[in-house]
Design a protein around this motif. Structure first.
Motif, PDB file in Angstrom:
ATOM      1  N   ASN A  51       3.302 -43.361  20.570  1.00  8.54           N
ATOM      2  CA  ASN A  51       2.310 -43.202  21.620  1.00  8.54           C
ATOM      3  C   ASN A  51       1.366 -42.088  21.192  1.00  8.54           C
ATOM      4  N   PRO A  52       0.342 -42.437  20.419  1.00  8.62           N
ATOM      5  CA  PRO A  52      -0.537 -41.395  19.872  1.00  8.62           C
ATOM      6  C   PRO A  52      -1.585 -40.919  20.868  1.00  8.62           C
ATOM      7  N   GLU A  53      -1.667 -41.547  22.048  1.00  6.62           N
ATOM      8  CA  GLU A  53      -2.826 -41.319  22.917  1.00  6.62           C
ATOM      9  C   GLU A  53      -3.046 -39.869  23.349  1.00  6.62           C
ATOM     10  N   PRO A  54      -1.997 -39.084  23.666  1.00  2.47           N
ATOM     11  CA  PRO A  54      -2.266 -37.685  24.063  1.00  2.47           C
ATOM     12  C   PRO A  54      -2.899 -36.871  22.940  1.00  2.47           C
ATOM     13  N   LEU A  55      -2.851 -37.397  21.698  1.00  4.35           N
ATOM     14  CA  LEU A  55      -3.421 -36.678  20.560  1.00  4.35           C
ATOM     15  C   LEU A  55      -4.653 -37.395  19.998  1.00  4.35           C
ATOM     16  N   ALA A  56      -5.089 -38.459  20.696  1.00  8.92           N
ATOM     17  CA  ALA A  56      -6.112 -39.350  20.142  1.00  8.92           C
ATOM     18  C   ALA A  56      -7.388 -38.621  19.711  1.00  8.92           C
ATOM     19  N   ASP A  57      -7.786 -37.600  20.467  1.00 13.46           N
ATOM     20  CA  ASP A  57      -9.069 -36.939  20.169  1.00 13.46           C
ATOM     21  C   ASP A  57      -9.013 -36.024  18.950  1.00 13.46           C
ATOM     22  N   PHE A  58      -7.815 -35.711  18.491  1.00 16.04           N
ATOM     23  CA  PHE A  58      -7.684 -34.721  17.406  1.00 16.04           C
ATOM     24  C   PHE A  58      -7.529 -35.355  16.024  1.00 16.04           C
ATOM     25  N   PHE A  59      -7.209 -36.637  15.999  1.00 17.34           N
ATOM     26  CA  PHE A  59      -6.912 -37.283  14.721  1.00 17.34           C
ATOM     27  C   PHE A  59      -7.984 -38.302  14.358  1.00 17.34           C
ATOM     28  N   ASP A  60      -8.237 -38.431  13.052  1.00 19.19           N
ATOM     29  CA  ASP A  60      -9.147 -39.468  12.592  1.00 19.19           C
ATOM     30  C   ASP A  60      -8.410 -40.794  12.483  1.00 19.19           C
ATOM     31  N   TYR A 117     -11.285 -31.020  17.395  1.00 20.54           N
ATOM     32  CA  TYR A 117     -11.593 -32.394  17.788  1.00 20.54           C
ATOM     33  C   TYR A 117     -12.130 -33.181  16.586  1.00 20.54           C
ATOM     34  N   ALA A 118     -11.671 -34.407  16.448  1.00 19.46           N
ATOM     35  CA  ALA A 118     -12.098 -35.249  15.322  1.00 19.46           C
ATOM     36  C   ALA A 118     -13.614 -35.428  15.323  1.00 19.46           C
ATOM     37  N   ARG A 119     -14.208 -35.500  16.518  1.00 22.52           N
ATOM     38  CA  ARG A 119     -15.656 -35.751  16.604  1.00 22.52           C
ATOM     39  C   ARG A 119     -16.480 -34.575  16.079  1.00 22.52           C
ATOM     40  N   PRO A 160      -8.394 -43.969  16.436  1.00 21.84           N
ATOM     41  CA  PRO A 160      -8.551 -43.881  17.900  1.00 21.84           C
ATOM     42  C   PRO A 160      -9.995 -43.860  18.374  1.00 21.84           C
ATOM     43  N   SER A 161     -10.897 -43.328  17.532  1.00 24.56           N
ATOM     44  CA  SER A 161     -12.294 -43.242  17.981  1.00 24.56           C
ATOM     45  C   SER A 161     -12.959 -44.614  18.075  1.00 24.56           C
ATOM     46  N   SER A 183     -20.250 -43.128   4.312  1.00 24.91           N
ATOM     47  CA  SER A 183     -20.036 -42.032   5.257  1.00 24.91           C
ATOM     48  C   SER A 183     -18.593 -42.045   5.739  1.00 24.91           C
ATOM     49  N   ARG A 184     -18.230 -40.940   6.366  1.00 33.22           N
ATOM     50  CA  ARG A 184     -16.896 -40.776   6.932  1.00 33.22           C
ATOM     51  C   ARG A 184     -16.606 -41.905   7.943  1.00 33.22           C
TER      52      ARG A 184
END
Lengths: 247, 632
Positions: free
Chosen positions: B159-168, B139-141, B213-214, B195-196
């Motif tokens: 459509n990046p949404e199904p992968l949104a939590d994994f990418f910065d 998870y990106a977080r 996405p975050s 910072s990041r």
């Protein structure tokens, strides 16, 4: 004109299999812009024949390939042009012309020299290096040969032509070729059996030193039947009518 | 020489160790070039990843372009990363070996960026494998300050949404455009020690096409559809505009492609002649997201062909585009390649050609007619169905093409179809078999002198998956059982044909289709589903032997999601889709118009004939501005 090329395979390229080596040479010829001859027919391919295939994981300083060319620069120039397009790990060591009627190197290969060294941490080296002689002079060296259908005991001793310790490793000269072939791995397996050790295929590193043909009862390096090209060979000199293509 | 990341003992016990050693012809020489760059203090280390096995990844053109473009800069070192195959995957997990890049063999966690190209939905679990084995947090977080910034690009990011939590970051659009800007911003940020989170925020706010996405929040209606999708900061854009390389003749291209030691899927030079397509087939995502159609100049392509062939020693060059026949300089380019390379025994590959007199003539010059097969893509069995999908191909044209091909000596043809298209009826399904029978009959009706034995007509059928940003994004899918039923119905119809011995019919796996459908139009709630499926052992889903449909169903169920919501639900025309925040230039209104025309069985002309005002003209180039074309 027919050339016999000697080359070496070292470093990380030991992980490349024989088919990939063939494709590598096909492409290297085109990158170097050399006038390699193609077979006639519907799907022309480069006329190229490799001596004994080298297994994945093995290195060598004595590999050979026969290649036909429509014409040729000098040996020096051909080597330089090929080496200029090679990747670290494969080097051209010799480029010699051979007789047109010379049989291709695959069919004349009769023997090869190997140096087997020890990959750290698997075996106690001296156990092997000090026992080469008694191992070699056994009446019989039996090994269980497994095929898809059956298992049988084969005596490999006639196919081991020499074996002795050399530079922290074991030198061996083995029968090699399309008719009869003994791999150094098999010898080491037999050696382990002889010494009462379990055979660990990862315990050894194999390096081929030279590949031989047999002539009048003597073993000679495959390249020995060739000679250096000191003057360019023009298309017409080949006398095979291929000159027309390059007019 | 560099040290390898894997021990010799490992390399000698896994399949094809050459996948993991790098060092190919035309890759950066480790000494001194690579080391020199590596020692520069401000060098950005950029890992470019294709999340599938080496042979597949090394066949991908986009990755080659980015690799070359990045390494052209003195201050960027770009290296390649691929998915370890199942055998090595096990070893790496067991021994905690971090995933490494091929060139330096250094762990990915040392890099500044990990860019992953996302080409198909079925590689999503492989992406998690890459992140997991890289030891940088799935998870990106969870990613630490010094972990690489993970970027996603490629067609699935529309459509990046199904992968949104994994990418910065997701990079929306073509790679040639804003990557350098992103790198420059990163250098600045590193210098000032931000910072990041600062960097991500700044990238999202200042560089077009960059989606973080975050920085967005979604709320849902009670029925599960999206209510709102909003950035959490005022300076972060509400919509992301796709980036387009308008001039494709003055841009990056890898003119000295790498030559893999292994035989990869595309063991040849690939020449992308144009991008985008003028046709407007309503099922085709590539046809919409790569608009406008842009051709490359002839002399640019000729020079590229020469350089690539010289630099690689490849004995084949293949043209690449969505529809090569529509490339206006095709005859000139073909002649150039034939004149210059046929005598040197270089093969010329011409995929995606319409079968007509011209293409048959060219193909007879570049391939062995007796061995090769010809491919038609009617996509549907009846004219009505073809009108619905806007495939401007008639039965007469297909049969005429087949007749000419047979007279030219070919007797093997392949036909590609889709089933499960919107409005599909039983007659459309059976029409697939009938069209194939007609093709076979065309052969048997020829004079005997043209016939050599039997004809072979192979039909291959996939099930239609509605994709975002197509006129069919509103379409409903079926359940796997229904796809199976339809396939069997067609199969029976094939068996009932007079010439059934000359026909063959194959179809794709229906379950794979359904999962692809779920992921294609999915939303952020699927992130957890993918995560769970991965932890149940799903990996290499694109490889039938490793696909576990049941584990995916379990994961959906455990997350209280009914997959019909994503597949067979009827969507209203005013529903907010998860991907609506992306602006591909083609407007939603145009897509709606096209969806309605499909329902009315009306076709729409291609871009060369008449502009339909899709919206892609806003990019200011390509087919929209060719002299005869009028933008409406």
């Amino acid at each position: 004109m027919k050339a016999r090329i000697k080359w070496s395979k070292t470093g990380i390229l030991k992980f490349i299999g024989h088919l990939d080596v063939q494709r590598y040479f096909h492409k290297a010829m085109l990158r170097a812009g050399l006038p390699v001859s193609f077979s006639k027919g519907l799907s022309p391919h480069q006329i190229m024949s490799f001596a004994a295939p080298l297994g994945i994981g093995m290195t060598s300083q004595g590999e050979y390939v026969d290649v036909s060319f429509d014409w040729s620069y000098t040996s020096r120039e051909m080597m330089d042009r090929l080496n200029a397009v090679m990747k670290e790990g494969i080097s051209i060591l010799e480029f010699k012309q051979i007789e047109e009627k010379e049989k291709n190197c695959m069919s004349v290969t009769a023997a090869a020299d190997y140096l087997v060294t020890f990959r750290g941490g698997h075996y106690f080296e001296e156990a092997f290096t000090k026992r080469c002689e008694p191992f070699f002079f056994q009446e019989e060296i039996p090994i269980l040969k497994k095929t898809k259908r059956s298992e049988k005991i084969v005596d490999i001793s006639p196919m081991i032509l020499a074996i002795h310790s050399q530079d922290d490793g074991i030198f061996m000269k083995l029968v090699t070729g399309s008719a009869q072939n003994l791999k150094p791995h098999t010898v080491m397996e037999a050696f382990c059996n002889y010494l009462g050790y379990d055979y660990d295929p990862l315990g050894f590193q194999y390096h081929r030193l030279e590949t031989y043909l047999e002539k009048e009862g003597r073993l000679l390096p495959l390249g020995s039947v060739g000679w250096d090209i000191t003057e360019e060979i023009k298309p017409s000199d080949t006398g095979k009518g291929e000159a027309a293509k390059y007019e | 020489m560099k040290d390898l990341a894997l021990r010799e003992e490992t390399l000698l016990t896994i399949e094809k160790p050459v996948r993991y050693i790098g060092g190919e012809v035309n890759s950066v020489e480790y000494e001194p070039d690579f080391l020199k760059k590596l020692r520069r203090e401000d060098t950005i280390r950029f890992a470019m990843c294709f999340p599938d096995v080496y042979e597949i990844g090394m066949s991908h053109l986009g990755m080659k372009i980015i690799y070359d473009m990045m390494n052209r800069r003195e201050d960027i070192l770009c290296e390649r990363v691929f998915s370890p195959w199942m055998d090595l995957d096990q070893e790496m997990r067991r021994d905690r070996i971090p995933l490494f890049a091929l060139e330096s063999q250094d762990p990915v966690f040392l890099f500044d960026f990990l860019a992953i190209t996302i080409q198909y939905e079925m590689c999503y679990t492989n992406i998690l494998q890459i992140l997991d084995l890289s030891q940088i947090g799935i998870y990106a977080r969870d990613r630490r300050e010094d972990a690489p910034i993970v970027i996603g690009g490629g067609p699935c990011t529309y459509n990046p949404e199904p992968l949104a939590d994994f990418f910065d970051i997701f990079y929306i659009g073509e790679g040639e455009t804003v990557y350098y800007d992103l790198m420059d911003l990163y250098k600045e940020h590193k210098k000032s020690g931000g910072s990041r989170a600062d960097f991500l925020h700044k990238a999202a706010a200042t560089i077009p096409g960059i989606y973080v996405p975050s920085l967005y929040e979604t709320t849902y209606h009670e029925d599960g559809t999206i209510d709102t999708f909003e950035p959490i900061y005022p300076d972060v854009p509400r919509t992301i505009l796709k980036q387009v390389q308008v001039d494709l003749s003055h841009t990056f291209y890898q003119d000295k492609p790498l030559v893999p030691f292994l035989k990869v899927t595309q063991d040849r030079c690939v020449l992308e002649i144009q991008r985008g397509c003028t046709r407007g087939c309503r099922f085709c995502q590539a046809g919409m997201i790569y608009r406008p159609n842009r051709e490359r100049d002839l002399d640019y392509l000729e020079k590229l062909a020469d350089t690539m062939l010289d630099a690689t020693g490849n004995d084949e060059i293949s043209l690449s585009s969505l529809s090569s026949s529509d490339f206006r300089k095709l005859p000139e380019l073909c002649n150039y390649l034939i004149d210059n390379y046929r005598s040197k025994n270089i093969n010329i590959g011409l995929p995606s050609l319409r079968i007509d007199a011209f293409s048959l003539d060219v193909m007879s010059k570049v391939q062995d007619v007796r061995k090769s097969s010809l491919t038609f893509a009617p996509e549907a069995g009846t004219q009505r169905m073809r009108d619905v999908i806007n495939k401007g191909l008639t039965r007469e044209v297909i049969l005429q093409g087949a007749r000419e091909a047979f007279m030219g000596g070919w007797n093997k043809v392949k036909l590609y179809f889709m089933m499960g298209l919107p409005t599909e009826r039983e007659e459309d399904m059976k029409g697939i078999a009938h069209l194939c029978e007609d093709v076979a009959m065309t052969y048997y009706k020829l004079d005997k002198e043209y016939r050599k034995g039997k004809v072979s007509v192979g039909a291959s059928c996939s099930f239609f998956v509605p994709k975002p940003f197509t006129p069919f994004q509103w379409a409903q899918m079926c359940d796997p059982e229904e796809y199976q039923r339809r396939a069997h119905l067609v199969n029976d119809e094939f068996k009932a044909q007079h010439n059934h011995r000359s026909l063959s019919f194959k179809w794709h796996d229906a379950k794979t289709t359904v999962l692809e459908g779920i992921l294609a139009r999915g939303d952020r709630r699927l992130c957890k589903v993918i995560y769970d499926a991965y932890h149940k052992g799903c990996l290499y889903d694109a490889w039938t032997e490793y696909f576990h449909y049941d584990r995916w169903l379990e994961s959906l169920e455990e997350n209280h999601l009914d997959y019909h919501f994503y597949t067979s639900r009827e969507r209203s025309l005013d529903e907010v889709f998860p991907w609506d925040f992306i602006d591909i230039g083609v407007t939603k209104n145009f897509l709606k118009r096209e969806w309605n025309r499909a329902m009315e069985e009306k076709t729409t002309p291609n871009c060369h004939e008449k502009c339909s005002g899709c919206g892609a003209a806003r990019f200011g180039g390509g087919v929209c501005y060719e002299s005869k074309n009028q933008v409406v």
